[in-house]
Design a protein around this motif. Structure first.
Motif, PDB file in Angstrom:
ATOM      1  N   PHE A  69       0.819  -1.209   0.000  1.00 44.12           N
ATOM      2  CA  PHE A  69       0.000   0.000   0.000  1.00 44.12           C
ATOM      3  C   PHE A  69       0.857   1.266   0.000  1.00 44.12           C
ATOM      4  O   PHE A  69       0.535   2.231  -0.703  1.00 44.12           O
ATOM      5  N   GLY A  70       1.934   1.272   0.768  1.00 41.89           N
ATOM      6  CA  GLY A  70       2.821   2.424   0.751  1.00 41.89           C
ATOM      7  C   GLY A  70       3.445   2.637  -0.612  1.00 41.89           C
ATOM      8  O   GLY A  70       3.611   3.771  -1.072  1.00 41.89           O
ATOM      9  N   GLY A  71       3.782   1.517  -1.290  1.00 46.06           N
ATOM     10  CA  GLY A  71       4.362   1.616  -2.620  1.00 46.06           C
ATOM     11  C   GLY A  71       3.383   2.126  -3.658  1.00 46.06           C
ATOM     12  O   GLY A  71       3.754   2.787  -4.616  1.00 46.06           O
ATOM     13  N   LEU A  72       2.103   1.849  -3.467  1.00 50.29           N
ATOM     14  CA  LEU A  72       1.089   2.286  -4.419  1.00 50.29           C
ATOM     15  C   LEU A  72       0.686   3.746  -4.231  1.00 50.29           C
ATOM     16  O   LEU A  72       0.359   4.444  -5.199  1.00 50.29           O
ATOM     17  N   PHE A  73       0.678   4.228  -2.966  1.00 52.80           N
ATOM     18  CA  PHE A  73       0.008   5.494  -2.694  1.00 52.80           C
ATOM     19  C   PHE A  73       0.882   6.616  -2.128  1.00 52.80           C
ATOM     20  O   PHE A  73       0.443   7.775  -2.136  1.00 52.80           O
ATOM     21  N   LEU A  74       2.083   6.331  -1.621  1.00 52.98           N
ATOM     22  CA  LEU A  74       2.812   7.365  -0.883  1.00 52.98           C
ATOM     23  C   LEU A  74       4.214   7.668  -1.402  1.00 52.98           C
ATOM     24  O   LEU A  74       4.884   8.554  -0.875  1.00 52.98           O
ATOM     25  N   LEU A  75       4.671   6.970  -2.413  1.00 53.00           N
ATOM     26  CA  LEU A  75       6.077   7.061  -2.791  1.00 53.00           C
ATOM     27  C   LEU A  75       6.506   8.431  -3.305  1.00 53.00           C
ATOM     28  O   LEU A  75       7.698   8.760  -3.277  1.00 53.00           O
ATOM     29  N   SER A  76       5.581   9.249  -3.787  1.00 54.42           N
ATOM     30  CA  SER A  76       5.992  10.556  -4.312  1.00 54.42           C
ATOM     31  C   SER A  76       6.628  11.426  -3.231  1.00 54.42           C
ATOM     32  O   SER A  76       7.394  12.347  -3.536  1.00 54.42           O
ATOM     33  N   LEU A  77       6.367  11.126  -1.955  1.00 55.63           N
ATOM     34  CA  LEU A  77       6.975  11.887  -0.864  1.00 55.63           C
ATOM     35  C   LEU A  77       8.500  11.751  -0.864  1.00 55.63           C
ATOM     36  O   LEU A  77       9.208  12.646  -0.387  1.00 55.63           O
ATOM     37  N   ALA A  78       9.013  10.648  -1.394  1.00 54.10           N
ATOM     38  CA  ALA A  78      10.461  10.434  -1.404  1.00 54.10           C
ATOM     39  C   ALA A  78      11.182  11.440  -2.277  1.00 54.10           C
ATOM     40  O   ALA A  78      12.375  11.686  -2.080  1.00 54.10           O
ATOM     41  N   ASP A  79      10.498  12.032  -3.253  1.00 56.83           N
ATOM     42  CA  ASP A  79      11.105  13.042  -4.115  1.00 56.83           C
ATOM     43  C   ASP A  79      10.741  14.461  -3.703  1.00 56.83           C
ATOM     44  O   ASP A  79      11.350  15.412  -4.156  1.00 56.83           O
ATOM     45  N   ARG A  80       9.747  14.612  -2.839  1.00 59.57           N
ATOM     46  CA  ARG A  80       9.303  15.944  -2.429  1.00 59.57           C
ATOM     47  C   ARG A  80      10.002  16.437  -1.178  1.00 59.57           C
ATOM     48  O   ARG A  80      10.103  17.646  -0.956  1.00 59.57           O
ATOM     49  N   LEU A  81      10.437  15.529  -0.311  1.00 66.54           N
ATOM     50  CA  LEU A  81      10.983  15.895   0.991  1.00 66.54           C
ATOM     51  C   LEU A  81      12.474  15.587   1.058  1.00 66.54           C
ATOM     52  O   LEU A  81      12.965  14.692   0.365  1.00 66.54           O
ATOM     53  N   PRO A  82      13.229  16.297   1.891  1.00 66.91           N
ATOM     54  CA  PRO A  82      14.679  16.052   2.008  1.00 66.91           C
ATOM     55  C   PRO A  82      14.968  14.622   2.455  1.00 66.91           C
ATOM     56  O   PRO A  82      14.330  14.107   3.388  1.00 66.91           O
ATOM     57  N   PRO A 206       4.600  19.510  -7.269  1.00 67.83           N
ATOM     58  CA  PRO A 206       5.123  19.375  -8.615  1.00 67.83           C
ATOM     59  C   PRO A 206       4.027  19.346  -9.655  1.00 67.83           C
ATOM     60  O   PRO A 206       2.898  18.966  -9.375  1.00 67.83           O
ATOM     61  N   LYS A 207       4.394  19.756 -10.851  1.00 67.70           N
ATOM     62  CA  LYS A 207       3.510  19.581 -11.988  1.00 67.70           C
ATOM     63  C   LYS A 207       3.918  18.309 -12.714  1.00 67.70           C
ATOM     64  O   LYS A 207       5.040  17.839 -12.570  1.00 67.70           O
ATOM     65  N   PRO A 208       3.028  17.736 -13.496  1.00 65.32           N
ATOM     66  CA  PRO A 208       3.283  16.433 -14.091  1.00 65.32           C
ATOM     67  C   PRO A 208       4.563  16.393 -14.907  1.00 65.32           C
ATOM     68  O   PRO A 208       4.889  17.342 -15.600  1.00 65.32           O
ATOM     69  N   GLY A 255      -0.118  21.343 -16.690  1.00 64.18           N
ATOM     70  CA  GLY A 255      -0.730  22.206 -15.699  1.00 64.18           C
ATOM     71  C   GLY A 255      -1.227  21.439 -14.503  1.00 64.18           C
ATOM     72  O   GLY A 255      -1.449  20.246 -14.535  1.00 64.18           O
ATOM     73  N   GLY A 256      -1.388  22.164 -13.400  1.00 60.18           N
ATOM     74  CA  GLY A 256      -1.997  21.573 -12.221  1.00 60.18           C
ATOM     75  C   GLY A 256      -1.010  20.898 -11.304  1.00 60.18           C
ATOM     76  O   GLY A 256       0.117  20.626 -11.660  1.00 60.18           O
ATOM     77  N   SER A 257      -1.417  20.645 -10.082  1.00 59.00           N
ATOM     78  CA  SER A 257      -0.597  19.935  -9.115  1.00 59.00           C
ATOM     79  C   SER A 257      -1.474  18.899  -8.436  1.00 59.00           C
ATOM     80  O   SER A 257      -2.681  18.878  -8.609  1.00 59.00           O
ATOM     81  N   ALA A 258      -0.857  18.032  -7.654  1.00 63.34           N
ATOM     82  CA  ALA A 258      -1.625  16.935  -7.082  1.00 63.34           C
ATOM     83  C   ALA A 258      -1.136  16.629  -5.687  1.00 63.34           C
ATOM     84  O   ALA A 258      -0.014  16.941  -5.317  1.00 63.34           O
ATOM     85  N   GLY A 259      -1.994  15.976  -4.871  1.00 61.53           N
ATOM     86  CA  GLY A 259      -1.584  15.512  -3.569  1.00 61.53           C
ATOM     87  C   GLY A 259      -0.677  14.310  -3.684  1.00 61.53           C
ATOM     88  O   GLY A 259      -0.469  13.761  -4.768  1.00 61.53           O
ATOM     89  N   ALA A 260      -0.148  13.869  -2.527  1.00 63.54           N
ATOM     90  CA  ALA A 260       0.830  12.786  -2.534  1.00 63.54           C
ATOM     91  C   ALA A 260       0.259  11.502  -3.120  1.00 63.54           C
ATOM     92  O   ALA A 260       0.915  10.836  -3.925  1.00 63.54           O
ATOM     93  N   ARG A 262      -2.438  11.055  -5.175  1.00 70.66           N
ATOM     94  CA  ARG A 262      -2.744  11.167  -6.597  1.00 70.66           C
ATOM     95  C   ARG A 262      -1.457  11.227  -7.429  1.00 70.66           C
ATOM     96  O   ARG A 262      -1.359  10.615  -8.497  1.00 70.66           O
ATOM     97  N   GLU A 263      -0.461  11.971  -6.934  1.00 72.45           N
ATOM     98  CA  GLU A 263       0.797  12.085  -7.680  1.00 72.45           C
ATOM     99  C   GLU A 263       1.535  10.752  -7.727  1.00 72.45           C
ATOM    100  O   GLU A 263       2.129  10.387  -8.736  1.00 72.45           O
ATOM    101  N   THR A 264       1.493  10.009  -6.623  1.00 66.53           N
ATOM    102  CA  THR A 264       2.137   8.693  -6.612  1.00 66.53           C
ATOM    103  C   THR A 264       1.493   7.775  -7.634  1.00 66.53           C
ATOM    104  O   THR A 264       2.193   7.088  -8.403  1.00 66.53           O
ATOM    105  N   LEU A 265       0.172   7.750  -7.678  1.00 69.51           N
ATOM    106  CA  LEU A 265      -0.520   6.901  -8.644  1.00 69.51           C
ATOM    107  C   LEU A 265      -0.194   7.320 -10.073  1.00 69.51           C
ATOM    108  O   LEU A 265       0.042   6.472 -10.946  1.00 69.51           O
TER     109      LEU A 265
END
Length: 456
Positions: A69-82, A206-208, A255-260, A262-265
């Motif tokens: 579940f973490g791999g499907l929905f939360l991984l974008s945080l690894a590129d957004r945070l230090p 981030p934008k797409p 255009g546009g931005s997304a939450g963690a 949605r962006e991960t998916l």
């Protein structure tokens, strides 16, 4: 003469000369050993309170399930945070979890829920570490660094289970969990004092991004022989520098931005939709699935006897030897060419179980099979080249999450075969399937032909 024929592999001395890698290496060893002790202690604690083998097994697996579940929905945080902050947060979460498990007097359901919920972020913490590695180690040193982490993972698991088992017997599960919390606290301190701040690869909103084909990087570049200037951005594009040892990539923004979530998916879909990335992901995931399935049948094959621990320890040792040998002694191009035969090796030894070997020969066969896991070293640099730098953390997190999920699926699938037929038949079938999928994925396991570039 071509650059490929003259490319020199990195050495352990060069890798360990990098201070930031030493920090990552040491904290990773503490992480793996601590997690091994934690899950073993939790399993013992649950069994002591319930007497249920099923709940005890569920407790042991609880730390791995959240990777799906973490791999499907939360991984974008690894590129957004230090990266440093994420890794330290991961260690501090483990400190709190272990202390709560040890001393809070939680009921069993609350223990399992705590491990599952906090484990959802484990893929993110791991992805931050994986994505930082190519920034710390340029060129072929990155692959050797991955090899060392693989050796460390196998060795720390063996040491963690051996020391953890002895410590559990002497001090009990509560004290073992407290000791694991102490290991995580030490790891957090090492990361805080030893790593500098690294700017996130992506902005918080981030934008797409879109994948685009790029010229493979020149891994022979060095400070003494810098690469040419990066190409200028075309209208509507931004050129992202690949950092040390990576190519520049054109990243298109919409255009546009997304939450963690949605962006991960979205980025996961983007990665899987790219044929090159998809092929490398499948080549990393599917052969190991059958290896995990075969190993899962060792205990029932030996009738639940203590020899199963020796066989599984031999497999971990074979993995460490294979990673060390291929990582250190195979030149970069040879390492990539070995990916297919080594992937085939994952399945071949299990075919020997048709003869019904005892524990001794079973250990030998398991060790040889696990040595084939070094095939993944030949895929590492190609995978790094295939993904944009801005989603590198998520890409490596997806790779790791797929490996964890695949191993669980392999154990379940081969377990069904063991129930329907017998553990021996299931092991042989897993070996045959492993060989078949390796050849089926030959197109991704073989390195592409590289154009020789004259030197001098």
């Amino acid at each position: 003469m071509s650059t490929e024929s003259t490319e020199r592999g990195a050495t352990f001395r060069e890798v360990f000369a990098v201070g930031e890698f030493r920090v990552l290496f040491g904290s990773f060893a503490l992480l793996v050993a601590g997690d091994s002790i934690k899950m073993l202690a939790l399993s013992v604690l649950v069994f002591a309170q319930t007497g249920s083998p099923g709940l005890s097994a569920a407790a042991y697996m609880a730390g791995w399930l959240p990777y799906i579940f973490g791999g499907l929905f939360l991984l974008s945080l690894a590129d957004r945070l230090p990266a440093r902050g994420l890794m330290i947060a991961g260690e501090l979460v483990r400190v709190v979890v272990c202390l709560l498990l040890a001393y809070a007097g939680l009921p069993i359901w609350a223990m399992l829920a705590l491990v599952l919920v906090t484990g959802l972020f484990s893929p993110v913490f791991g992805a931050a570490r994986s994505a930082l590695l190519p920034e710390v180690l340029p060129g072929d040193a990155f692959v050797l660094g991955r090899s060392l982490l693989g050796v460390t993972s196998a060795s720390a698991q063996i040491a963690g289970l051996a020391v953890g088992g002895a410590f559990l017997a002497a001090a009990g599960p509560h004290t073992a969990l407290a000791a694991t919390a102490a290991l995580s606290a030490v790891a957090a301190l090492i990361l805080r004092l030893g790593l500098p701040h690294h700017t996130p690869r992506r902005t918080p909103l981030p934008k797409p991004v879109t994948l685009s084909r790029a010229t493979p990087p020149d891994h022979t570049a060095s400070p003494a022989h810098p690469k040419p200037e990066e190409p200028a951005a075309a209208p509507g594009e931004r050129v992202v520098a690949g950092g040390r040892g990576a190519s520049a990539r054109r990243v298109g923004f919409g255009g546009g931005s997304a939450g963690a979530v949605r962006e991960t998916l979205r980025v996961n879909r983007m990665l899987v939709a790219d044929p090159r990335v998809r092929g490398l992901l499948l080549a990393s995931w599917v052969p190991t699935l059958w290896l995990a399935g075969a190993e899962a049948m060792i205990v029932p094959y030996l009738g639940g006897q203590g020899e199963a621990g020796v066989v599984l320890a031999a497999a971990a040792g074979g993995m460490a030897v294979g990673e060390f040998a291929v990582g250190r002694f195979a030149a970069p191009l040879l390492r990539e060419r070995l990916s297919l035969p080594l992937a085939v090796l994952l399945g071949v030894p299990w075919l020997g179980f048709v003869a019904g070997p005892g524990a001794g020969w079973a250990a030998v066969l398991a060790a040889v099979a696990a040595a084939g896991l070094s095939y993944q070293l030949g895929l590492q640099r190609r995978f790094l080249e295939a993904v944009p730098e801005e989603v590198r953390g998520q890409a490596f997190g997806l790779l790791s999450a797929g490996l964890m999920t695949g191993q669980a699926a392999g154990a379940a699938l081969v377990g069904v075969l063991g129930e329907v037929f017998s553990p021996q038949v299931a092991i042989v079938a897993a070996g045959a399937a492993g060989v078949a999928v390796a050849f089926a994925l030959a197109g991704s396991l073989r390195p592409p032909r590289r154009v020789a570039t004259p030197v001098g």
